[in-house]
Design a protein around this motif. Structure first.
Motif, PDB file in Angstrom:
ATOM      1  N   LEU A  69       3.961  11.635   0.185  1.00 60.48           N
ATOM      2  CA  LEU A  69       4.038  10.188   0.001  1.00 60.48           C
ATOM      3  C   LEU A  69       3.282   9.719  -1.234  1.00 60.48           C
ATOM      4  CD1 LEU A  69       3.538   9.085   3.722  1.00 60.48           C
ATOM      5  CD2 LEU A  69       5.676   9.034   2.406  1.00 60.48           C
ATOM      6  N   GLY A  70       2.645  10.650  -1.924  1.00 58.47           N
ATOM      7  CA  GLY A  70       1.916  10.288  -3.134  1.00 58.47           C
ATOM      8  C   GLY A  70       0.636   9.509  -2.872  1.00 58.47           C
ATOM      9  N   LEU A  71       0.048   9.703  -1.694  1.00 54.43           N
ATOM     10  CA  LEU A  71      -1.130   8.929  -1.330  1.00 54.43           C
ATOM     11  C   LEU A  71      -2.397   9.390  -2.043  1.00 54.43           C
ATOM     12  CD1 LEU A  71      -0.426   8.449   2.478  1.00 54.43           C
ATOM     13  CD2 LEU A  71       0.092   6.901   0.583  1.00 54.43           C
ATOM     14  N   ASP A  72      -2.286  10.460  -2.804  1.00 51.29           N
ATOM     15  CA  ASP A  72      -3.413  10.900  -3.630  1.00 51.29           C
ATOM     16  C   ASP A  72      -3.555  10.034  -4.887  1.00 51.29           C
ATOM     17  OD1 ASP A  72      -0.978  11.972  -4.526  1.00 51.29           O
ATOM     18  OD2 ASP A  72      -1.983  13.624  -5.553  1.00 51.29           O
ATOM     19  N   ASN A  73      -2.612   9.149  -5.106  1.00 49.66           N
ATOM     20  CA  ASN A  73      -2.641   8.234  -6.249  1.00 49.66           C
ATOM     21  C   ASN A  73      -3.747   7.198  -6.012  1.00 49.66           C
ATOM     22  OD1 ASN A  73      -2.254   6.212  -8.143  1.00 49.66           O
ATOM     23  ND2 ASN A  73      -0.044   6.079  -7.837  1.00 49.66           N
ATOM     24  N   THR A  74      -4.815   7.288  -6.804  1.00 49.12           N
ATOM     25  CA  THR A  74      -5.964   6.399  -6.603  1.00 49.12           C
ATOM     26  C   THR A  74      -5.682   4.943  -6.994  1.00 49.12           C
ATOM     27  OG1 THR A  74      -6.839   7.021  -8.779  1.00 49.12           O
ATOM     28  CG2 THR A  74      -7.642   8.268  -6.858  1.00 49.12           C
ATOM     29  N   ALA A  75      -4.529   4.683  -7.600  1.00 48.76           N
ATOM     30  CA  ALA A  75      -4.161   3.307  -7.954  1.00 48.76           C
ATOM     31  C   ALA A  75      -3.598   2.538  -6.761  1.00 48.76           C
ATOM     32  CB  ALA A  75      -3.147   3.305  -9.100  1.00 48.76           C
ATOM     33  N   LEU A  76      -3.294   3.247  -5.662  1.00 46.57           N
ATOM     34  CA  LEU A  76      -2.748   2.563  -4.486  1.00 46.57           C
ATOM     35  C   LEU A  76      -3.797   1.644  -3.882  1.00 46.57           C
ATOM     36  CD1 LEU A  76      -0.803   5.487  -2.771  1.00 46.57           C
ATOM     37  CD2 LEU A  76       0.152   3.558  -4.045  1.00 46.57           C
ATOM     38  N   THR A  77      -3.352   0.487  -3.439  1.00 48.99           N
ATOM     39  CA  THR A  77      -4.256  -0.491  -2.834  1.00 48.99           C
ATOM     40  C   THR A  77      -4.490  -0.166  -1.362  1.00 48.99           C
ATOM     41  OG1 THR A  77      -2.473  -1.947  -2.121  1.00 48.99           O
ATOM     42  CG2 THR A  77      -3.340  -2.285  -4.371  1.00 48.99           C
ATOM     43  N   ASP A  78      -5.516  -0.796  -0.798  1.00 48.19           N
ATOM     44  CA  ASP A  78      -5.770  -0.650   0.633  1.00 48.19           C
ATOM     45  C   ASP A  78      -4.552  -1.103   1.438  1.00 48.19           C
ATOM     46  OD1 ASP A  78      -8.284   0.332   0.110  1.00 48.19           O
ATOM     47  OD2 ASP A  78      -9.352  -1.456   0.814  1.00 48.19           O
ATOM     48  N   ALA A  79      -3.919  -2.173   1.009  1.00 49.28           N
ATOM     49  CA  ALA A  79      -2.736  -2.676   1.716  1.00 49.28           C
ATOM     50  C   ALA A  79      -1.630  -1.627   1.714  1.00 49.28           C
ATOM     51  CB  ALA A  79      -2.246  -3.971   1.075  1.00 49.28           C
ATOM     52  N   GLN A  80      -1.433  -0.941   0.599  1.00 49.63           N
ATOM     53  CA  GLN A  80      -0.403   0.098   0.529  1.00 49.63           C
ATOM     54  C   GLN A  80      -0.774   1.291   1.424  1.00 49.63           C
ATOM     55  OE1 GLN A  80      -0.649   0.198  -3.808  1.00 49.63           O
ATOM     56  NE2 GLN A  80       1.568  -0.217  -3.911  1.00 49.63           N
ATOM     57  N   LEU A  81      -2.046   1.647   1.445  1.00 45.78           N
ATOM     58  CA  LEU A  81      -2.485   2.755   2.295  1.00 45.78           C
ATOM     59  C   LEU A  81      -2.336   2.405   3.774  1.00 45.78           C
ATOM     60  CD1 LEU A  81      -5.679   3.877   0.337  1.00 45.78           C
ATOM     61  CD2 LEU A  81      -3.398   4.940   0.292  1.00 45.78           C
ATOM     62  N   LEU A  82      -2.702   1.175   4.130  1.00 47.73           N
ATOM     63  CA  LEU A  82      -2.535   0.737   5.523  1.00 47.73           C
ATOM     64  C   LEU A  82      -1.062   0.726   5.918  1.00 47.73           C
ATOM     65  CD1 LEU A  82      -5.165  -2.129   5.703  1.00 47.73           C
ATOM     66  CD2 LEU A  82      -5.164  -0.043   7.100  1.00 47.73           C
ATOM     67  N   GLU A  83      -0.204   0.308   5.011  1.00 47.71           N
ATOM     68  CA  GLU A  83       1.234   0.309   5.282  1.00 47.71           C
ATOM     69  C   GLU A  83       1.719   1.735   5.554  1.00 47.71           C
ATOM     70  OE1 GLU A  83       5.305  -0.535   2.809  1.00 47.71           O
ATOM     71  OE2 GLU A  83       3.663  -1.975   2.557  1.00 47.71           O
ATOM     72  N   ALA A  84       1.265   2.685   4.763  1.00 42.91           N
ATOM     73  CA  ALA A  84       1.650   4.084   4.974  1.00 42.91           C
ATOM     74  C   ALA A  84       1.142   4.589   6.322  1.00 42.91           C
ATOM     75  CB  ALA A  84       1.098   4.958   3.848  1.00 42.91           C
ATOM     76  N   MET A  85      -0.063   4.179   6.697  1.00 42.54           N
ATOM     77  CA  MET A  85      -0.624   4.593   7.989  1.00 42.54           C
ATOM     78  C   MET A  85       0.161   3.979   9.149  1.00 42.54           C
ATOM     79  SD  MET A  85      -4.644   4.398   6.925  1.00 42.54           S
ATOM     80  CE  MET A  85      -5.433   5.204   8.298  1.00 42.54           C
ATOM     81  N   GLN A  86       0.676   2.786   8.949  1.00 48.81           N
ATOM     82  CA  GLN A  86       1.496   2.151   9.990  1.00 48.81           C
ATOM     83  C   GLN A  86       2.821   2.874  10.144  1.00 48.81           C
ATOM     84  OE1 GLN A  86       0.438  -1.597  11.731  1.00 48.81           O
ATOM     85  NE2 GLN A  86       0.108   0.486  12.177  1.00 48.81           N
ATOM     86  N   GLU A  87       3.419   3.253   9.027  1.00 51.29           N
ATOM     87  CA  GLU A  87       4.704   3.951   9.062  1.00 51.29           C
ATOM     88  C   GLU A  87       4.568   5.380   9.551  1.00 51.29           C
ATOM     89  OE1 GLU A  87       6.881   3.634   5.373  1.00 51.29           O
ATOM     90  OE2 GLU A  87       6.339   1.516   5.175  1.00 51.29           O
TER      91      GLU A  87
END
Length: 141
Positions: A69-87
């Motif tokens: 999912l490319g979550l190692d990208n440090t430019a991702l926001t907390d909102a984007q990370l939370l969205e990924a965790m929800q999905e």
């Protein structure tokens, strides 16, 4: 209803050890299998904040689609990370435990001892053979 809750994955040894430590204190609790019943985005953000973690610190990499999912990208926001965790609830690190004394991500499992309102009632050995609580109910380390 119990005032202690664990966000639990029964396939995780750390989560099982944490649950067993809580029960070793004689505590009845609410067990939420978060893969079946994930917390809402707001509840997850609250758990993370109350545990004193960042959203990134609450992400699990091992055994998850983290890299895909490319979550190692440090430019991702907390909102984007939370969205990924929800999905993908498997991305939520575990176990989170909520007690009247606080919230912890219990890795290692004995971190739960810091927030339990009752003492251990007997010895406890983790699944890997590590002794955590001695025969007097006292923490070994």
């Amino acid at each position: 209803m119990s005032d202690i809750t664990i966000y639990h994955n029964p396939d995780c040894g750390t989560s099982r050890n944490t649950l067993d430590l809580i029960r070793n204190a004689g505590i009845e609790l609410t067990v939420i299998e978060y893969l079946k019943t994930p917390p809402s985005r707001e509840a997850l953000a609250d758990l993370i904040q109350r545990a004193g973690l960042t959203v990134r610190q609450a992400l699990r990499e091992k055994g998850t689609p983290f890299m895909e999912l490319g979550l190692d990208n440090t430019a991702l926001t907390d909102a984007q990370l939370l969205e990924a965790m929800q999905e993908h609830p498997i991305l939520m690190n575990r176990p989170f435990v909520v007690t009247p004394l606080g919230v912890r991500l219990c890795r290692p499992s004995e971190m739960v001892l810091d927030i339990l309102p009752q003492a251990q009632q007997g010895p406890f050995t983790k699944e890997d053979g590590e002794v955590v609580i001695d025969e007097r109910g006292q923490r070994v380390r």
